[in-house]
Design a protein around this motif. Structure first.
Motif, PDB file in Angstrom:
ATOM      1  N   TRP A 219      50.342  48.962  45.310  1.00  0.00           N
ATOM      2  CA  TRP A 219      48.978  48.631  44.883  1.00  0.00           C
ATOM      3  C   TRP A 219      48.890  48.484  43.364  1.00  0.00           C
ATOM      4  CZ3 TRP A 219      46.151  52.776  48.343  1.00  0.00           C
ATOM      5  CH2 TRP A 219      46.068  52.285  49.659  1.00  0.00           C
TER       6      TRP A 219
ATOM      7  N   ASP B  68      37.653  46.215  42.591  1.00  0.00           N
ATOM      8  CA  ASP B  68      37.681  46.781  43.946  1.00  0.00           C
ATOM      9  C   ASP B  68      39.079  47.264  44.321  1.00  0.00           C
ATOM     10  OD1 ASP B  68      35.007  46.290  44.145  1.00  0.00           O
ATOM     11  OD2 ASP B  68      35.197  44.501  45.400  1.00  0.00           O
ATOM     12  N   LYS B  69      40.106  46.550  43.867  1.00  0.00           N
ATOM     13  CA  LYS B  69      41.481  47.004  44.106  1.00  0.00           C
ATOM     14  C   LYS B  69      41.747  48.320  43.378  1.00  0.00           C
ATOM     15  CE  LYS B  69      43.270  42.321  44.755  1.00  0.00           C
ATOM     16  NZ  LYS B  69      44.021  41.203  44.131  1.00  0.00           N
TER      17      LYS B  69
ATOM     18  N   THR C 299      40.327  51.118  45.337  1.00  0.00           N
ATOM     19  CA  THR C 299      41.203  51.529  46.441  1.00  0.00           C
ATOM     20  C   THR C 299      42.265  52.510  45.954  1.00  0.00           C
ATOM     21  OG1 THR C 299      40.871  49.437  47.612  1.00  0.00           O
ATOM     22  CG2 THR C 299      42.843  50.688  48.173  1.00  0.00           C
TER      23      THR C 299
ATOM     24  N   ASN D 102      40.531  55.869  45.041  1.00  0.00           N
ATOM     25  CA  ASN D 102      40.098  56.543  46.264  1.00  0.00           C
ATOM     26  C   ASN D 102      41.275  57.225  46.951  1.00  0.00           C
ATOM     27  OD1 ASN D 102      38.098  56.982  48.540  1.00  0.00           O
ATOM     28  ND2 ASN D 102      39.636  55.776  49.612  1.00  0.00           N
ATOM     29  N   HIS D 103      42.402  56.546  46.976  1.00  0.00           N
ATOM     30  CA  HIS D 103      43.586  57.077  47.657  1.00  0.00           C
ATOM     31  C   HIS D 103      44.243  58.193  46.846  1.00  0.00           C
ATOM     32  CE1 HIS D 103      46.527  56.556  50.896  1.00  0.00           C
ATOM     33  NE2 HIS D 103      47.449  56.851  49.990  1.00  0.00           N
TER      34      HIS D 103
ATOM     35  N   THR E 104      36.062  57.832  50.354  1.00  0.00           N
ATOM     36  CA  THR E 104      34.893  56.966  50.184  1.00  0.00           C
ATOM     37  C   THR E 104      34.563  56.203  51.461  1.00  0.00           C
ATOM     38  OG1 THR E 104      35.618  56.696  47.892  1.00  0.00           O
ATOM     39  CG2 THR E 104      33.844  55.260  48.634  1.00  0.00           C
ATOM     40  N   SER E 105      35.565  55.946  52.289  1.00  0.00           N
ATOM     41  CA  SER E 105      35.327  55.177  53.520  1.00  0.00           C
ATOM     42  C   SER E 105      34.383  55.897  54.473  1.00  0.00           C
ATOM     43  CB  SER E 105      36.655  54.886  54.225  1.00  0.00           C
ATOM     44  OG  SER E 105      37.334  56.089  54.520  1.00  0.00           O
TER      45      SER E 105
ATOM     46  N   HIS F 291      33.706  49.330  54.038  1.00  0.00           N
ATOM     47  CA  HIS F 291      34.220  48.378  53.050  1.00  0.00           C
ATOM     48  C   HIS F 291      33.560  48.702  51.711  1.00  0.00           C
ATOM     49  CE1 HIS F 291      36.063  46.169  56.303  1.00  0.00           C
ATOM     50  NE2 HIS F 291      34.895  46.106  56.926  1.00  0.00           N
TER      51      HIS F 291
ATOM     52  N   SER G 216      33.269  49.228  47.446  1.00  0.00           N
ATOM     53  CA  SER G 216      33.600  48.569  46.186  1.00  0.00           C
ATOM     54  C   SER G 216      34.032  49.611  45.161  1.00  0.00           C
ATOM     55  CB  SER G 216      32.379  47.808  45.650  1.00  0.00           C
ATOM     56  OG  SER G 216      31.391  48.732  45.208  1.00  0.00           O
ATOM     57  N   TYR G 217      34.487  49.130  44.019  1.00  0.00           N
ATOM     58  CA  TYR G 217      34.831  50.032  42.918  1.00  0.00           C
ATOM     59  C   TYR G 217      33.637  50.895  42.534  1.00  0.00           C
ATOM     60  CZ  TYR G 217      35.266  51.485  38.047  1.00  0.00           C
ATOM     61  OH  TYR G 217      35.250  52.228  36.886  1.00  0.00           O
TER      62      TYR G 217
ATOM     63  N   VAL H 139      33.179  53.771  44.802  1.00  0.00           N
ATOM     64  CA  VAL H 139      34.195  54.794  44.511  1.00  0.00           C
ATOM     65  C   VAL H 139      33.793  55.602  43.281  1.00  0.00           C
ATOM     66  CG1 VAL H 139      36.605  55.168  43.814  1.00  0.00           C
ATOM     67  CG2 VAL H 139      36.065  53.497  45.593  1.00  0.00           C
TER      68      VAL H 139
END
Length: 236
Positions: A43, A103-104, A107, A110-111, A117-118, A123, A125-126, A129
């Motif tokens: 990522w 947004d990437k 992700t 968040n991870h 956040t999910s 779905h 967005s930044y 998050v």
């Protein structure tokens, strides 16, 4: 000649590369059985490519804008119309990439910080998050820095967001101006949108992306170093 990274662009690239290198070093030293580090590395390298592509889109849009001299569509030569079309293409590509890159990054954050956040939004967005990071209050220094950067670039981001939404959901963003002008006078010549103002919004948003990446990854590099320096449990 090839671009030589400098300023906030170089700093953002360097911080992301450091994060990816730390992950790779840890994977080489210890097994990554759950592939969490591998996922983060992929990522992050994707983010490096995304930032490079965003900068190229802005650069190309600025390059073709220089060839657009006429203030009205009807006054353009065929060559100038071609350059204007290329400007529009790269400008649109740029403002879509601004939010795609953020947004990437969302992700990754968040991870890495296990923000879950999910559970709030499938779905996300930044910006979702970032709100989750603030809500959980687990890394307030990072959350405060990211919020400050976001607020500093509120106007150009909002301008691009409106144009992005128009482009995706309604009609070509540059045609909105044309439609409004047609309402004013059916037979009047179509005046071009403010190209320089639009380019400045894109440039400012590119800068916002860079500063956001610097803040996120410089902080995350510190956290990752702490994590990998902890003694590993030995399994029998």
């Amino acid at each position: 000649p090839p671009r030589k990274n400098s300023g906030v662009l170089a700093d953002a690239m360097e911080n992301m590369a450091t994060f990816a290198a730390l992950l790779r070093k840890e994977m080489n030293a210890h097994e990554d059985n759950d592939h969490e580090y591998r996922k983060l590395e992929i990522w992050t390298r994707g983010l490096i490519s995304s930032l490079d592509e965003l900068e190229q889109s802005w650069f190309a849009a600025a390059f073709y804008r220089k060839s657009v001299i006429a203030g009205f569509m009807d006054d353009m030569s065929p060559v100038e119309q071609g350059d204007y079309a290329r400007y529009v293409y790269f400008y649109k590509d740029g403002f879509i990439r601004v939010f795609s890159l953020l947004d990437k990054l969302g992700t990754v954050l968040n991870h890495f910080y296990d923000l879950k956040t999910s559970k709030l939004k499938t779905h996300f967005s930044y910006f979702t998050v970032l709100r989750q990071l603030q809500l959980l209050n687990v890394h307030p220094a990072l959350a405060d820095q990211l919020e400050q950067i976001k607020n500093s670039y509120r106007d150009p981001l909002e301008n691009l967001r409106k144009r992005r939404n128009a482009e995706i959901h309604y009609m070509n963003s540059e045609m909105q101006d044309d439609l409004w002008q047609r309402h004013q006078g059916l037979h009047d010549k179509i005046q071009l949108e403010d190209l320089d103002s639009h380019l400045e919004d894109l440039k400012q948003s590119l800068e916002m992306n860079c500063k956001t990446l610097i803040a996120a990854f410089s902080y995350s590099n510190e956290q990752l170093r702490k994590e990998i320096s902890k003694p590993k449990s030995v399994q029998s």
